[in-house]
Enzyme design. Structure first.
Site, PDB file in Angstrom:
ATOM      1  N   LYS A 171       1.342  -1.711  -0.127  1.00  0.00           N
ATOM      2  CA  LYS A 171       0.410   0.147  -0.368  1.00  0.00           C
ATOM      3  C   LYS A 171       1.003   1.460  -0.099  1.00  0.00           C
ATOM      4  CE  LYS A 171      -4.008  -1.740   0.620  1.00  0.00           C
ATOM      5  NZ  LYS A 171      -4.979  -1.263  -0.535  1.00  0.00           N
ATOM      6  N   LYS A 274     -13.690  -8.167  -7.753  1.00  0.00           N
ATOM      7  CA  LYS A 274     -13.848  -8.335  -6.991  1.00  0.00           C
ATOM      8  C   LYS A 274     -15.405  -8.185  -6.408  1.00  0.00           C
ATOM      9  CE  LYS A 274     -10.502  -5.744  -4.026  1.00  0.00           C
ATOM     10  NZ  LYS A 274     -10.193  -4.341  -3.523  1.00  0.00           N
TER      11      LYS A 274
END
Length: 383
Positions: A171, A274
């Site tokens: 991240k 997703k």
């Protein structure tokens, strides 16, 4: 025919082993919305709504999804008969706009219920519609949140590489990017696929942001995920033309039409699918097939799911075009004790086994633990 006769909603609280920090904030505990779905014959399964507590990733939240389910979605499906699980999503879309994560929890549960009734694995049902055989194993990937220091980040990435993860995702955000990734790239074997995820935190209007993104392009990354705003397909296309590294869109892809926009504009070369974000398996399968025909690989992303949500992601990732290792990690990556048995585990080659020998999800739910973790519950029955 599939008929949903009883659905129970539960919210549980599950503490993460360590805080998970992104550019949008830090999560230490997951509020998780679970569903139990049953038909009139007593066949039962579980599903997970992947919405988060706050609307930082998506407009959907645990509380808005609970409201949508109790007020609109469950009344639309309870007592209704569907010829197949892929009929659930169109029925919901005719009556409800948005609330995709809540709709997906019911729609995906219908797929699992159908697989359970048929006595086949969920992965087999998903692949069978495409005359394909599910893979026996899927590649595991790990997402590592922002750390307090470069040294800590390097330590965690080196450990993940040693454990065998097929892809390591870091991240990043402005000011926590190039220097950090350079350090990791120098410490981790070049054969290890390394990627970054910015969660919409950069802008092409900021020269410092542009310089950072161009610098990341020279670090041999497998992909750069969602660097710009979730609704900015045009500037993602502009950035992709300037980069050698493939961009991967995540938050931008809310359904089939957004994937068509991505493909038409050339906004990215990889799609993060997703199923909870796009409204369920029917949409995820359509996106998988469309990207396959366009020559665009896909990966299965994660939402810090518990073992129930992980079962759905593993089944989806067994499809042929999920060729990029996704955000699929073993239970022990996030939880001291997962809510399923057996917990999800990773072999030394960095793979998760697809449970093909058992019907439905392929795992059992730990009811004692679920009961201990439950903070609210509500049941609904067809009239």
């Amino acid at each position: 025919m599939i008929r949903l006769d009883r659905i129970t909603l539960r919210e549980i609280r599950l503490e993460l082993l360590e805080p998970f920090r992104t550019s949008a904030g830090t999560v230490t505990e997951r509020r998780i919305l679970l569903l139990t779905l049953a038909d009139g014959d007593g066949t039962e399964t579980w599903s997970e709504c992947v919405a988060e507590a706050l609307p930082t990733y998506s407009p959907d939240t645990v509380d808005s999804s609970w409201l949508a389910l109790t007020q609109w979605i469950l009344p639309a499906v309870l007592g209704q008969s569907f010829a197949a699980p892929d009929a659930v999503q169109p029925a919901l879309e005719r009556r409800i706009r948005g609330h995709r994560m809540a709709c997906a929890a019911v729609e995906m549960g219908a797929w699992s219920l159908d697989a359970t009734r048929r006595g086949i694995a969920l992965a087999a049902l998903l692949n069978g519609a495409r005359s394909a055989s599910p893979r026996a194993c899927v590649d595991a990937g790990i997402a590592i949140g922002m750390q307090e220091s470069v040294e800590t980040l390097v330590e965690k990435c080196v450990a993940a590489a040693r454990e065998g993860y097929r892809r390591i995702k870091i991240k990043v955000g402005p000011g926590r990017d190039v220097e950090w990734v350079v350090a990791v790239r120098g410490a981790v074997d070049q054969a290890t696929a390394l990627s970054v995820d910015a969660n919409c935190s950069y802008s092409l209007d900021d020269p410092a942001h542009v310089r950072a993104l161009l610098a990341l392009d020279h670090l041999g990354l497998a992909l750069i995920e969602q660097p710009l705003a979730h609704d900015d397909f045009v500037r993602h296309a502009e950035l992709q033309r300037r980069l050698t590294t493939p961009l991967c869109l995540d938050e931008s892809l809310s359904g089939e039409s957004s994937v068509e926009t991505m493909l038409a504009l050339g906004s990215a070369r990889i799609a993060n699918v997703k199923p909870g974000r796009v409204g369920g398996f029917r949409a995820a399968l359509t996106i998988h097939d469309r990207c396959t025909s366009a020559g665009v690989p896909v990966l299965c992303g994660g939402m810090l799911e518990c073992g129930i949500g992980r079962a759905y992601n593993v089944a989806l990732a067994s499809l042929p075009n999920f060729s990029v290792p996704g955000d699929l990690s073993p239970s022990a990556r996030y939880w001291a004790r997962d809510v399923v048995t057996p917990p999800w585990t990773m072999d030394p080659e960095g793979r998760l086994r697809v449970p093909l020998a058992r019907p439905g999800l392929g795992v059992d739910v730990d009811m004692d633990l679920i009961e201990d973790l439950t903070v609210r519950r509500e049941s609904f029955q067809a009239s």
